[in-house]
Every structure is written in C-alpha cells, then in structure tokens.
Scaffold this active site. Structure first.
Site, PDB file in Angstrom:
ATOM      1  N   LYS A  39       0.821  -1.190   0.000  1.00 55.01           N
ATOM      2  CA  LYS A  39       0.000   0.000   0.000  1.00 55.01           C
ATOM      3  C   LYS A  39       0.868   1.258   0.000  1.00 55.01           C
ATOM      4  CE  LYS A  39      -3.047  -2.345   3.270  1.00 55.01           C
ATOM      5  NZ  LYS A  39      -3.554  -2.280   4.658  1.00 55.01           N
ATOM      6  N   GLY A  40       2.112   1.085   0.371  1.00 52.01           N
ATOM      7  CA  GLY A  40       2.976   2.236   0.658  1.00 52.01           C
ATOM      8  C   GLY A  40       3.127   3.234  -0.469  1.00 52.01           C
ATOM      9  N   GLU A  95       7.737   2.402  -6.279  1.00 52.29           N
ATOM     10  CA  GLU A  95       7.883   1.931  -4.900  1.00 52.29           C
ATOM     11  C   GLU A  95       8.065   3.130  -3.973  1.00 52.29           C
ATOM     12  OE1 GLU A  95       7.300   0.020  -2.655  1.00 52.29           O
ATOM     13  OE2 GLU A  95       8.796  -1.550  -2.393  1.00 52.29           O
ATOM     14  N   ASP A  96       7.572   2.993  -2.739  1.00 47.22           N
ATOM     15  CA  ASP A  96       7.728   4.082  -1.774  1.00 47.22           C
ATOM     16  C   ASP A  96       9.178   4.225  -1.327  1.00 47.22           C
ATOM     17  OD1 ASP A  96       7.735   1.659  -0.405  1.00 47.22           O
ATOM     18  OD2 ASP A  96       6.156   2.205   1.009  1.00 47.22           O
ATOM     19  N   LYS A 127      17.339   3.853   0.846  1.00 48.43           N
ATOM     20  CA  LYS A 127      18.321   3.796   1.948  1.00 48.43           C
ATOM     21  C   LYS A 127      19.478   2.926   1.477  1.00 48.43           C
ATOM     22  CE  LYS A 127      14.833   3.384   5.588  1.00 48.43           C
ATOM     23  NZ  LYS A 127      14.373   2.464   6.647  1.00 48.43           N
ATOM     24  N   PHE A 148      14.114   4.888  10.363  1.00 47.03           N
ATOM     25  CA  PHE A 148      12.784   4.394  10.002  1.00 47.03           C
ATOM     26  C   PHE A 148      11.855   5.590   9.843  1.00 47.03           C
ATOM     27  CE2 PHE A 148       8.663   2.411  10.350  1.00 47.03           C
ATOM     28  CZ  PHE A 148       8.854   1.282   9.565  1.00 47.03           C
ATOM     29  N   VAL A 149      11.202   5.655   8.693  1.00 44.83           N
ATOM     30  CA  VAL A 149      10.363   6.824   8.402  1.00 44.83           C
ATOM     31  C   VAL A 149       8.905   6.416   8.167  1.00 44.83           C
ATOM     32  CG1 VAL A 149      12.163   8.376   7.524  1.00 44.83           C
ATOM     33  CG2 VAL A 149      11.136   6.697   5.982  1.00 44.83           C
ATOM     34  N   ASP A 155       4.272   3.307   6.565  1.00 48.48           N
ATOM     35  CA  ASP A 155       3.598   3.003   7.826  1.00 48.48           C
ATOM     36  C   ASP A 155       4.534   2.441   8.885  1.00 48.48           C
ATOM     37  OD1 ASP A 155       3.946   0.417   6.483  1.00 48.48           O
ATOM     38  OD2 ASP A 155       2.669  -0.364   8.081  1.00 48.48           O
ATOM     39  N   ARG A 161       0.222   6.261   7.605  1.00 41.75           N
ATOM     40  CA  ARG A 161       0.335   6.388   6.139  1.00 41.75           C
ATOM     41  C   ARG A 161      -0.211   7.720   5.643  1.00 41.75           C
ATOM     42  NH1 ARG A 161       1.748   1.347   3.964  1.00 41.75           N
ATOM     43  NH2 ARG A 161       0.815  -0.472   4.970  1.00 41.75           N
TER      44      ARG A 161
HETATM   45  P1  IMP Z   1      12.943  -3.862   1.412  1.00 40.36           P
HETATM   46  O1  IMP Z   1      12.356  -5.129   0.893  1.00 40.36           O
HETATM   47  O2  IMP Z   1      13.797  -4.095   2.626  1.00 40.36           O
HETATM   48  O3  IMP Z   1      13.663  -3.033   0.369  1.00 40.36           O
HETATM   49  O4  IMP Z   1      11.772  -3.007   1.988  1.00 40.36           O
HETATM   50  C1  IMP Z   1      10.834  -2.434   1.209  1.00 40.36           C
HETATM   51  C2  IMP Z   1       9.561  -2.223   1.984  1.00 40.36           C
HETATM   52  O5  IMP Z   1       9.777  -2.199   3.397  1.00 40.36           O
HETATM   53  C3  IMP Z   1       8.988  -0.897   1.615  1.00 40.36           C
HETATM   54  O6  IMP Z   1       8.109  -1.012   0.522  1.00 40.36           O
HETATM   55  C4  IMP Z   1       8.272  -0.498   2.874  1.00 40.36           C
HETATM   56  O7  IMP Z   1       6.970  -1.049   2.871  1.00 40.36           O
HETATM   57  C5  IMP Z   1       9.070  -1.148   3.976  1.00 40.36           C
HETATM   58  N1  IMP Z   1      10.015  -0.178   4.579  1.00 40.36           N
HETATM   59  C6  IMP Z   1      11.346  -0.136   4.444  1.00 40.36           C
HETATM   60  N2  IMP Z   1      11.868   0.891   5.126  1.00 40.36           N
HETATM   61  C7  IMP Z   1      10.826   1.527   5.690  1.00 40.36           C
HETATM   62  C8  IMP Z   1      10.710   2.695   6.523  1.00 40.36           C
HETATM   63  O8  IMP Z   1      11.683   3.386   6.878  1.00 40.36           O
HETATM   64  N3  IMP Z   1       9.445   3.030   6.894  1.00 40.36           N
HETATM   65  C9  IMP Z   1       8.343   2.325   6.528  1.00 40.36           C
HETATM   66  N4  IMP Z   1       8.405   1.242   5.753  1.00 40.36           N
HETATM   67  C10 IMP Z   1       9.639   0.844   5.338  1.00 40.36           C
END
Ligand code: IMP
Length: 174
Positions: A39-40, A95-96, A127, A148-149, A155, A161
């Site tokens: 949903k992000g 992607e968020d 990141k 963490f944001v 969320d 959100r």
């Molecule tokens: P990844 O698979 O570790 O790259 O993470 C991607 C997903 O993790 C993102 O689409 C977010 O839903 C979640 N995520 C990663 N970092 C954050 C954050 O700082 N805040 C909130 N959600 C995060």
C-alpha cells in the site's frame, strides 16, 4: 513516536515534480504501464502519475513480507496480482522506499516472468546503506540514512500512512 520531520511538503512536491520531468522525457515512444506497489506507494503513485504529460496505464501489485514492524524477514508473498497484461509493455515499477532491496528483487522477478518489453524502477526514497540485494533503481527521489520513516504512504504497523509529510519514527518514547 514521531521524532523529526525528514521531508516537508514543499520538498516532496519538488522531488515529485523533478521525477515527473525525468519520466516525461523517458516516456517518449514507450507503451507504458505504471505499477504501484501497495500500500505504501499509493500516495506517491497518485501524485507522480498526475504530473505525467503522457497517458499511462496504471495497475497495482501487493506483496507482503513477514517480519517485525520495522524489519522485513526476506520472505515475500504475492497478495494481489496485476490485472492488466504487461507482455510487450514498458513497465515502470513505483515503490515508496527501497531498503534492503528484497521486496523489489522479488517484484521485478514476478513482473519479468510476464515478458514486458522493458522494466524500470521509480522510488521516492532509498536507503542505500541498508541494501542486501543489488537492485536497479532508475529514478530516485531522495536518498536517506538508515532511519525508520513514516508518512506519505509509509507506515509503522499500518499507522501514519496518511501523514502529508515524512517523519522519522522511533518505537521508544522520549
Ligand atoms: P525492502 O524489501 O527491505 O527493500 O523493503 C521495502 C519495503 O519495506 C517498503 O516497501 C516499505 O513497505 C518497507 N520499509 C522499508 N523501510 C521503511 C521505513 O523506513 N518506513 C516504513 N516502511 C519501510
């Protein structure tokens, strides 16, 4: 608790405007499908696609990764699939945030299996210091440190959100 504002509304607008300009140049002679990851990415996706000067097909995919609220486990399952046929299309995955890269690697594999003509990634935030998988991010809004944001789609345990700006979040009070 919300600790510190990381991206204010005006900066978000500027970032999204810049990304839309880059995409408008890239979209020439393409047959584009914009795929938002639920949903992000929803808030970013709607703001971004409304600034595009080309007509694009929009669709959504949802995956879930099991783990704690602030750390993904590395297991990604498909919750909601695409509804449009992307074979031969130019897919832009929106992607968020790209954190470890695990989610995106799995989503790109799912999409690649449907034989698009091309695949590019647009991420509002990245990141880089947290990356565990090498993943191409073609359009990046803003690189942030390992914090963490929440807000603007992001969320913590499904909360925050709807905040219009992006904030650093910490589970500890004080
Ligand atoms: P990844 O698979 O570790 O790259 O993470 C991607 C997903 O993790 C993102 O689409 C977010 O839903 C979640 N995520 C990663 N970092 C954050 C954050 O700082 N805040 C909130 N959600 C995060």
């Amino acid at each position: 608790m919300l600790k510190r504002r990381v991206v204010a509304k005006a900066e978000l607008d500027n970032i999204i405007e810049r990304l839309a300009e880059e995409l408008n140049r890239d979209l020439v002679a393409k047959d584009p499908v914009f795929v938002g990851i639920l949903k992000g990415a929803v808030y970013f996706f709607t703001a971004l696609t409304q600034r595009l000067t080309h007509s694009v097909v929009v669709d959504f995919i949802q995956v879930s990764s099991y783990g704690s609220s602030t750390n993904s486990s590395g297991t990604v399952t498909l919750v909601k699939d695409l509804t449009v046929d992307i074979a031969g299309k130019d897919v832009y995955v929106v992607e968020d945030i790209v954190d470890t890269g695990i989610t995106l690697v799995d989503v790109l594999a799912l999409i690649a299996a449907r034989h698009p003509r091309s695949m590019k990634v647009v991420a509002l935030l990245s990141k880089p210091s947290r990356r565990q998988r090498e993943v191409p991010v073609d359009f990046v809004g803003l690189e942030i440190p390992d914090v963490f944001v929440v807000g603007f789609g992001l969320d913590f345990a499904e909360q925050y959100r709807n905040l219009p700006e992006i904030w650093e979040f910490s589970e500890e009070g004080g």
